[in-house]
Design a protein around this motif. Sequence first.
Motif, PDB file in Angstrom:
ATOM      1  N   LEU A  19      -6.615   0.178  -2.865  1.00 16.64           N
ATOM      2  CA  LEU A  19      -6.050  -0.299  -1.604  1.00 16.64           C
ATOM      3  C   LEU A  19      -6.402  -1.766  -1.375  1.00 16.64           C
ATOM      4  O   LEU A  19      -5.561  -2.567  -0.962  1.00 16.64           O
ATOM      5  N   GLU A  20      -7.650  -2.098  -1.662  1.00 21.95           N
ATOM      6  CA  GLU A  20      -8.090  -3.479  -1.459  1.00 21.95           C
ATOM      7  C   GLU A  20      -7.374  -4.424  -2.416  1.00 21.95           C
ATOM      8  O   GLU A  20      -6.977  -5.534  -2.031  1.00 21.95           O
ATOM      9  N   ALA A  21      -7.181  -3.998  -3.654  1.00 24.18           N
ATOM     10  CA  ALA A  21      -6.502  -4.841  -4.637  1.00 24.18           C
ATOM     11  C   ALA A  21      -5.057  -5.110  -4.221  1.00 24.18           C
ATOM     12  O   ALA A  21      -4.547  -6.236  -4.374  1.00 24.18           O
ATOM     13  N   ALA A  22      -4.388  -4.090  -3.677  1.00 20.87           N
ATOM     14  CA  ALA A  22      -3.017  -4.280  -3.207  1.00 20.87           C
ATOM     15  C   ALA A  22      -2.972  -5.291  -2.069  1.00 20.87           C
ATOM     16  O   ALA A  22      -2.057  -6.129  -1.982  1.00 20.87           O
ATOM     17  N   THR A  23      -3.960  -5.236  -1.188  1.00 25.13           N
ATOM     18  CA  THR A  23      -4.046  -6.177  -0.079  1.00 25.13           C
ATOM     19  C   THR A  23      -4.287  -7.592  -0.584  1.00 25.13           C
ATOM     20  O   THR A  23      -3.636  -8.551  -0.146  1.00 25.13           O
ATOM     21  N   ILE A  27       0.833  -1.206   0.000  1.00 28.68           N
ATOM     22  CA  ILE A  27       0.000   0.000   0.000  1.00 28.68           C
ATOM     23  C   ILE A  27       0.865   1.252   0.000  1.00 28.68           C
ATOM     24  O   ILE A  27       0.553   2.246  -0.663  1.00 28.68           O
ATOM     25  N   GLN A  28       1.992   1.211   0.730  1.00 28.17           N
ATOM     26  CA  GLN A  28       2.896   2.359   0.707  1.00 28.17           C
ATOM     27  C   GLN A  28       3.431   2.594  -0.704  1.00 28.17           C
ATOM     28  O   GLN A  28       3.538   3.741  -1.164  1.00 28.17           O
ATOM     29  N   THR A  29       3.756   1.513  -1.421  1.00 28.20           N
ATOM     30  CA  THR A  29       4.235   1.638  -2.802  1.00 28.20           C
ATOM     31  C   THR A  29       3.160   2.228  -3.697  1.00 28.20           C
ATOM     32  O   THR A  29       3.441   3.074  -4.563  1.00 28.20           O
ATOM     33  N   LEU A  30       1.920   1.791  -3.480  1.00 22.38           N
ATOM     34  CA  LEU A  30       0.805   2.358  -4.250  1.00 22.38           C
ATOM     35  C   LEU A  30       0.695   3.857  -4.018  1.00 22.38           C
ATOM     36  O   LEU A  30       0.575   4.641  -4.974  1.00 22.38           O
ATOM     37  N   LEU A  31       0.767   4.278  -2.751  1.00 20.22           N
ATOM     38  CA  LEU A  31       0.670   5.707  -2.439  1.00 20.22           C
ATOM     39  C   LEU A  31       1.863   6.490  -3.009  1.00 20.22           C
ATOM     40  O   LEU A  31       1.709   7.594  -3.533  1.00 20.22           O
ATOM     41  N   ASN A  32       3.047   5.894  -2.910  1.00 17.57           N
ATOM     42  CA  ASN A  32       4.247   6.577  -3.387  1.00 17.57           C
ATOM     43  C   ASN A  32       4.256   6.765  -4.901  1.00 17.57           C
ATOM     44  O   ASN A  32       4.730   7.784  -5.413  1.00 17.57           O
ATOM     45  N   ASN A  33       3.751   5.767  -5.623  1.00 23.17           N
ATOM     46  CA  ASN A  33       3.883   5.751  -7.078  1.00 23.17           C
ATOM     47  C   ASN A  33       2.675   6.302  -7.820  1.00 23.17           C
ATOM     48  O   ASN A  33       2.678   6.351  -9.056  1.00 23.17           O
ATOM     49  N   ARG A  71      -8.111  13.084   5.356  1.00 23.40           N
ATOM     50  CA  ARG A  71      -7.481  12.197   4.370  1.00 23.40           C
ATOM     51  C   ARG A  71      -6.944  10.919   5.023  1.00 23.40           C
ATOM     52  O   ARG A  71      -5.890  10.412   4.663  1.00 23.40           O
ATOM     53  N   LYS A  72      -7.699  10.426   5.978  1.00 23.23           N
ATOM     54  CA  LYS A  72      -7.355   9.170   6.636  1.00 23.23           C
ATOM     55  C   LYS A  72      -8.400   8.125   6.261  1.00 23.23           C
ATOM     56  O   LYS A  72      -9.600   8.383   6.353  1.00 23.23           O
ATOM     57  N   TYR A  73      -7.943   6.951   5.877  1.00 20.74           N
ATOM     58  CA  TYR A  73      -8.853   5.855   5.579  1.00 20.74           C
ATOM     59  C   TYR A  73      -8.670   4.789   6.646  1.00 20.74           C
ATOM     60  O   TYR A  73      -7.575   4.260   6.840  1.00 20.74           O
ATOM     61  N   THR A  74      -9.730   4.488   7.377  1.00 19.68           N
ATOM     62  CA  THR A  74      -9.660   3.520   8.469  1.00 19.68           C
ATOM     63  C   THR A  74     -10.804   2.520   8.343  1.00 19.68           C
ATOM     64  O   THR A  74     -11.759   2.720   7.591  1.00 19.68           O
ATOM     65  N   LYS A  99      -2.105  10.422  -7.310  1.00 21.09           N
ATOM     66  CA  LYS A  99      -3.074  10.563  -6.221  1.00 21.09           C
ATOM     67  C   LYS A  99      -3.937   9.312  -6.181  1.00 21.09           C
ATOM     68  O   LYS A  99      -4.398   8.842  -7.220  1.00 21.09           O
ATOM     69  N   VAL A 100      -4.142   8.791  -4.992  1.00 23.31           N
ATOM     70  CA  VAL A 100      -5.157   7.752  -4.807  1.00 23.31           C
ATOM     71  C   VAL A 100      -6.385   8.466  -4.273  1.00 23.31           C
ATOM     72  O   VAL A 100      -6.398   8.913  -3.126  1.00 23.31           O
ATOM     73  N   PRO A 101      -7.412   8.634  -5.107  1.00 22.33           N
ATOM     74  CA  PRO A 101      -8.549   9.463  -4.704  1.00 22.33           C
ATOM     75  C   PRO A 101      -9.350   8.827  -3.569  1.00 22.33           C
ATOM     76  O   PRO A 101      -9.407   7.604  -3.447  1.00 22.33           O
ATOM     77  N   TYR A 102      -9.945   9.677  -2.751  1.00 25.84           N
ATOM     78  CA  TYR A 102     -10.796   9.183  -1.671  1.00 25.84           C
ATOM     79  C   TYR A 102     -12.185   8.908  -2.246  1.00 25.84           C
ATOM     80  O   TYR A 102     -13.178   9.553  -1.894  1.00 25.84           O
ATOM     81  N   THR A 103     -12.212   7.958  -3.152  1.00 33.60           N
ATOM     82  CA  THR A 103     -13.442   7.524  -3.807  1.00 33.60           C
ATOM     83  C   THR A 103     -13.489   6.007  -3.728  1.00 33.60           C
ATOM     84  O   THR A 103     -12.525   5.361  -3.312  1.00 33.60           O
ATOM     85  N   ASN A 104     -14.576   5.434  -4.164  1.00 35.37           N
ATOM     86  CA  ASN A 104     -14.666   3.980  -4.148  1.00 35.37           C
ATOM     87  C   ASN A 104     -13.633   3.337  -5.061  1.00 35.37           C
ATOM     88  O   ASN A 104     -13.134   2.244  -4.780  1.00 35.37           O
TER      89      ASN A 104
END
Length: 349
Positions: free
Chosen positions: A278-282, A258-264, A323-326, A267-272
């Motif tokens: 994020l879910e796909a990376a997991t 997930i850190q790599t996704l955010l870094n690269n 901008r926190k996703y929990t 923008k990872v939008p706060y949308t579905n």
Amino acid sequence: MKKLTLSIKEVEKMPIRDVTVTIDLQRPAGLIGFGKPLILGQKAGGAPYKEYSDLESLSADFGPSTEVYKLAAALKGQGQNSPAVFAVVAYDTNGGDPVSSLQSVWEKDWYFLLSTESDVTVIKSLADFVEGKGFKLFATRVGDEADLAVLKAQDYDRTFIIYHSDPAELAKYPDAAWVGARGSQPVGSVTWKFAQLIGITADDIGLSTVQSVNSAGGNVYVMRGGQPRTGEGIVVSGEFIDVIMAKDWVQVNIENAIQTLLNNSPKVPYTNSGIAQLEAATINVLRAGFNQGIIAEDGDGLPLYSTDFPTREETNPADRAARKYTGATFTFELAGAIHEARIHGTITV
């Protein structure tokens, strides 16, 4: 079957790491490498952290007569399973502090701690430090059941002990041999029981001693079916070593994915759709864990894991503003390993 339930949260005020994975191990009723060991030893004047690939290069800094070299020889003497690289750090023989030395290199890229120390007081202090960090593993050895009792009282999850009643065999570092035999293999692909330790002679002890050592959270190296093999493969608390490693592997790899996704990403939008990334990376990490043998399969051969990532609409508006996703969770069942088999047969005449 054991089930691991995990949660993902993005935390504030962490400029180096923006993703944290928390794992709770639940028992039912009734791509990061983890193979690199760190040798913590002693030397006049101390020695800084350094990585080695073979004993020849080590001998320039620690000669064959040193305990560091002997420990490394046991580690590297396990054939094709031996780690490709190991690290060494040494504290000063004249008043050096092993815990301070360990603390100074904690953030380096290693996973297994090995120490030349045999004093149970020092072993306990190192185990306390590792336990407090909640990551990595400490392998050590004892030859006295009283020392086992001292460590068992702490119920460590991140320290595992091999017991041997022969001081001459303890001096050959069976703990290092065990890490060399198992530690570099892919997490989930092996159990720590049934390992053969090259260069170590099986302990000649009776069943009552074996049971006593196991009850105290230790492991033995004895003859099993005519072959020398390690015992249960447990940490001091009684949990299996491979379970702790599975937990660490999943945690670190999902954090990194997930850190790599955010870094690269610009923008990872706060949308579905952003949440789906994020879910796909997991899921990609969980699939890799299944392929390595960490995660169990159902009757159809499908991996037993699931994910639950709240949609944007289900998140807290305050979290969205910050901008926190929990609230994301995932669950999987451990594949485990067979350590015993009981088979009933019938003869008809």
